[in-house]
Scaffold this active site. Structure first.
Site, PDB file in Angstrom:
ATOM      1  N   HIS A 112       0.789  -1.233   0.000  1.00  0.00           N
ATOM      2  CA  HIS A 112       0.000   0.000   0.000  1.00  0.00           C
ATOM      3  C   HIS A 112       0.824   1.287   0.000  1.00  0.00           C
ATOM      4  O   HIS A 112       0.266   2.376  -0.138  1.00  0.00           O
ATOM      5  CB  HIS A 112      -1.002  -0.019   1.173  1.00  0.00           C
ATOM      6  CG  HIS A 112      -2.361   0.506   0.815  1.00  0.00           C
ATOM      7  ND1 HIS A 112      -3.474   0.298   1.592  1.00  0.00           N
ATOM      8  CD2 HIS A 112      -2.780   1.243  -0.249  1.00  0.00           C
ATOM      9  CE1 HIS A 112      -4.518   0.890   1.021  1.00  0.00           C
ATOM     10  NE2 HIS A 112      -4.127   1.468  -0.091  1.00  0.00           N
ATOM     11  N   ASP A 135      -9.793  -0.188   4.369  1.00  0.00           N
ATOM     12  CA  ASP A 135      -8.602  -0.821   4.947  1.00  0.00           C
ATOM     13  C   ASP A 135      -8.888  -1.206   6.398  1.00  0.00           C
ATOM     14  O   ASP A 135      -9.693  -0.552   7.075  1.00  0.00           O
ATOM     15  CB  ASP A 135      -7.456   0.223   4.922  1.00  0.00           C
ATOM     16  CG  ASP A 135      -6.060  -0.397   4.919  1.00  0.00           C
ATOM     17  OD1 ASP A 135      -5.856  -1.409   5.613  1.00  0.00           O
ATOM     18  OD2 ASP A 135      -5.176   0.159   4.257  1.00  0.00           O
ATOM     19  N   HIS A 137      -6.434  -0.906   8.318  1.00  0.00           N
ATOM     20  CA  HIS A 137      -5.421  -0.019   8.907  1.00  0.00           C
ATOM     21  C   HIS A 137      -5.580   1.409   8.398  1.00  0.00           C
ATOM     22  O   HIS A 137      -6.090   1.613   7.285  1.00  0.00           O
ATOM     23  CB  HIS A 137      -4.019  -0.512   8.529  1.00  0.00           C
ATOM     24  CG  HIS A 137      -3.805  -1.973   8.791  1.00  0.00           C
ATOM     25  ND1 HIS A 137      -4.015  -2.935   7.833  1.00  0.00           N
ATOM     26  CD2 HIS A 137      -3.431  -2.627   9.922  1.00  0.00           C
ATOM     27  CE1 HIS A 137      -3.764  -4.132   8.340  1.00  0.00           C
ATOM     28  NE2 HIS A 137      -3.420  -3.994   9.614  1.00  0.00           N
ATOM     29  N   ASP A 139      -2.965   3.538   7.866  1.00  0.00           N
ATOM     30  CA  ASP A 139      -1.827   3.843   6.977  1.00  0.00           C
ATOM     31  C   ASP A 139      -1.480   5.324   6.970  1.00  0.00           C
ATOM     32  O   ASP A 139      -1.154   5.912   5.935  1.00  0.00           O
ATOM     33  CB  ASP A 139      -2.113   3.340   5.551  1.00  0.00           C
ATOM     34  CG  ASP A 139      -2.164   1.810   5.473  1.00  0.00           C
ATOM     35  OD1 ASP A 139      -1.804   1.139   6.460  1.00  0.00           O
ATOM     36  OD2 ASP A 139      -2.566   1.288   4.409  1.00  0.00           O
ATOM     37  N   HIS A 152       4.403   1.122   4.024  1.00  0.00           N
ATOM     38  CA  HIS A 152       2.997   0.867   3.644  1.00  0.00           C
ATOM     39  C   HIS A 152       2.033   1.261   4.764  1.00  0.00           C
ATOM     40  O   HIS A 152       0.830   1.359   4.512  1.00  0.00           O
ATOM     41  CB  HIS A 152       2.763  -0.591   3.197  1.00  0.00           C
ATOM     42  CG  HIS A 152       2.653  -1.599   4.305  1.00  0.00           C
ATOM     43  ND1 HIS A 152       1.992  -2.792   4.159  1.00  0.00           N
ATOM     44  CD2 HIS A 152       3.143  -1.592   5.572  1.00  0.00           C
ATOM     45  CE1 HIS A 152       2.060  -3.486   5.292  1.00  0.00           C
ATOM     46  NE2 HIS A 152       2.752  -2.792   6.148  1.00  0.00           N
ATOM     47  N   ASP A 250      -7.505  -1.759   0.187  1.00  0.00           N
ATOM     48  CA  ASP A 250      -6.555  -2.747   0.711  1.00  0.00           C
ATOM     49  C   ASP A 250      -7.370  -4.006   0.999  1.00  0.00           C
ATOM     50  O   ASP A 250      -8.338  -3.948   1.773  1.00  0.00           O
ATOM     51  CB  ASP A 250      -5.935  -2.167   1.997  1.00  0.00           C
ATOM     52  CG  ASP A 250      -4.901  -3.068   2.649  1.00  0.00           C
ATOM     53  OD1 ASP A 250      -5.004  -4.303   2.528  1.00  0.00           O
ATOM     54  OD2 ASP A 250      -4.006  -2.517   3.322  1.00  0.00           O
ATOM     55  N   ASP A 252      -6.991  -6.312   2.864  1.00  0.00           N
ATOM     56  CA  ASP A 252      -7.089  -6.712   4.275  1.00  0.00           C
ATOM     57  C   ASP A 252      -8.247  -6.012   4.995  1.00  0.00           C
ATOM     58  O   ASP A 252      -8.516  -6.306   6.166  1.00  0.00           O
ATOM     59  CB  ASP A 252      -5.755  -6.571   5.020  1.00  0.00           C
ATOM     60  CG  ASP A 252      -5.327  -5.141   5.316  1.00  0.00           C
ATOM     61  OD1 ASP A 252      -6.171  -4.252   5.431  1.00  0.00           O
ATOM     62  OD2 ASP A 252      -4.099  -4.929   5.441  1.00  0.00           O
ATOM     63  N   GLU A 295      -2.229  -5.111  -1.734  1.00  0.00           N
ATOM     64  CA  GLU A 295      -1.866  -6.055  -0.666  1.00  0.00           C
ATOM     65  C   GLU A 295      -2.342  -7.495  -0.889  1.00  0.00           C
ATOM     66  O   GLU A 295      -2.427  -8.270   0.073  1.00  0.00           O
ATOM     67  CB  GLU A 295      -2.321  -5.543   0.717  1.00  0.00           C
ATOM     68  CG  GLU A 295      -1.730  -4.178   1.123  1.00  0.00           C
ATOM     69  CD  GLU A 295      -0.305  -4.247   1.677  1.00  0.00           C
ATOM     70  OE1 GLU A 295       0.228  -5.373   1.825  1.00  0.00           O
ATOM     71  OE2 GLU A 295       0.274  -3.164   1.938  1.00  0.00           O
TER      72      GLU A 295
HETATM   73  N1  LIG Z   1      -1.040  -1.368   4.201  1.00  0.00           N
HETATM   74  C1  LIG Z   1      -0.998  -2.099   5.314  1.00  0.00           C
HETATM   75  N2  LIG Z   1      -1.338  -3.351   5.293  1.00  0.00           N
HETATM   76  N3  LIG Z   1      -0.581  -1.482   6.432  1.00  0.00           N
HETATM   77  C2  LIG Z   1      -0.392  -2.109   7.697  1.00  0.00           C
HETATM   78  C3  LIG Z   1       0.188  -1.139   8.668  1.00  0.00           C
HETATM   79  C4  LIG Z   1       0.403  -1.740  10.017  1.00  0.00           C
HETATM   80  C5  LIG Z   1       0.926  -0.793  11.080  1.00  0.00           C
HETATM   81  N4  LIG Z   1      -0.041   0.215  11.409  1.00  0.00           N
HETATM   82  C6  LIG Z   1       2.237  -0.150  10.638  1.00  0.00           C
HETATM   83  O1  LIG Z   1       2.296   1.049  10.509  1.00  0.00           O
HETATM   84  O2  LIG Z   1       3.201  -0.839  10.420  1.00  0.00           O
HETATM   85 MN   LIG Z   2      -3.328  -0.504   3.666  1.00  0.00          MN
HETATM   86 MN   LIG Z   3      -4.256  -2.838   5.667  1.00  0.00          MN
END
Ligand SMILES: NC(=[NH2+])NCCC[C@H](N)C(=O)O
Ligand SMILES: [Mn+2]
Ligand SMILES: [Mn+2]
Length: 326
Positions: A112, A135, A137, A139, A152, A250, A252, A295
């Site tokens: 991402h 998402d 998350h 990000d 990411h 994303d 996820d 992802e």
């Molecule tokens: N694009 C993603 N899957 N991001 C996950 C980020 C997880 C966590 N918040 C980090 O900064 O490492």
């Molecule tokens: Mn993401």
């Molecule tokens: Mn994510």
């Protein structure tokens, strides 16, 4: 009742999707996510989109091999900063060129961090675009708040100008600071809305609160239902339903039972239908100008899981590009 197929407001005829395959994994540590776009295309995505009436432009996947950052030591906590910067700058140029031609860039990730490039590209063609970020998350870690150092988890802090690139070191051994190219790129935090969040770091929560960024977590999805959530998100960032929309998805965000092959799965995610509904509704607005599917990692989980995740990635794209159930 289903509404008439919408006419895309910001695309030229014949409607053309430009597939930007981005085999890149440098924004996170797990190998394999760079093979996501290859699997999505090999699953027949181009033909599926032609079936939906699109002209499909796909030359080849991005060749990031010629982008090398042989020596790329961490910058503060940031891992692979030079490589990620160069790759995302190249992606911004490609996506921007397609968008300026009135095509819809469909970027296939890859991790991402690529969204730094895709959103910068969209903004170069549609300066008033807003972003729906789907998402688990947020990000939006900054180089200061990140725990992992994985970029990411940070693209939105760069895009929303929460990072002063000069804080990344000015010049390093005479080499310009990575990410200086993003200095003039800016997405107002109020033009970003999240759907599906459930794993947000403490520093990120503070950022979301401080900048009043519209964020609809799984809690809100449960409370209001996905139909209302998409309207609530659009009401915040696009109340007149008249501004271009960039969708960054994303996989996820989906529950791991729906999309298992991804690097940072989090339980309690969107159902298959909730994910697809978001895409269908955004298509229906006629406002979509760019889509990212990120992802997908075909080296994680068993063969059936990979096939399932790739198939879901393709069907999300079809939903965002006008496939209807009836
Ligand atoms: N694009 C993603 N899957 N991001 C996950 C980020 C997880 C966590 N918040 C980090 O900064 O490492
Ligand atoms: Mn993401
Ligand atoms: Mn994510």
């Amino acid at each position: 009742m289903s509404s008439a197929p919408s006419k895309p407001l910001f695309l030229t005829e014949p409607k053309t999707v430009a597939i930007v395959g981005c085999p890149f994994s440098g924004g996170q540590p797990r190998p394999g996510v760079d093979r996501g776009p290859i699997h999505l295309v090999d699953a027949g995505l181009c033909d599926q989109l032609k079936e939906l009436g699109w002209e499909v432009k796909f030359d080849d996947h991005h060749q990031f091999e010629d982008i090398s950052a042989a020596s790329d030591p961490p910058l503060g906590k940031l891992k692979n900063p030079r490589l990620v910067s160069k790759v995302t700058e190249a992606v911004a140029k490609t996506v921007g060129a397609h968008a300026r031609d009135g095509q819809l860039p469909l970027t296939l990730g890859g991790d991402h961090s690529l969204a730094m490039g895709t959103i910068a590209g969209t903004l170069s063609a549609h300066p008033d675009a807003c972003v729906i970020w789907v998402d688990a998350h947020a990000d939006i870690n900054t180089p200061e708040t990140t725990g992992s150092g994985n970029i990411h988890g940070m693209p939105l802090s760069f895009i929303c100008s929460l990072v002063d690139s000069s804080s990344l070191g000015g010049t390093i051994n005479g080499e310009p600071t990575p990410f200086a190219w993003l200095d003039k790129v800016h997405l107002e935090p109020g033009r970003l809305a999240y759907i599906g969040l459930r794993d947000v770091d403490a520093g990120e929560k503070e950022i979301l609160r401080k900048h009043k960024i519209p964020a609809f977590s799984m809690h809100e999805v449960d409370r209001y239902g996905i139909g209302q959530i998409v309207e609530m998100a659009l009401d915040r960032i696009n109340p007149g339903r008249d501004k271009p929309v960039h969708l960054s998805f994303d996989v996820d965000a989906l529950d791991p039972t729906v999309a298992p092959s991804t690097g940072t799965p989090v339980r309690g995610g969107l159902t298959f239908r909730e994910g697809h509904y978001i895409c269908e509704r955004l298509w229906e607005t006629g406002l979509l100008v760019a889509v990212d599917i990120m992802e997908v990692n075909p080296s994680l989980e068993d063969e059936a899981s990979v096939e399932q995740t790739v198939a879901v990635g393709c069907s999300l794209v079809r939903a965002a590009l006008g496939e209807t159930l009836l």
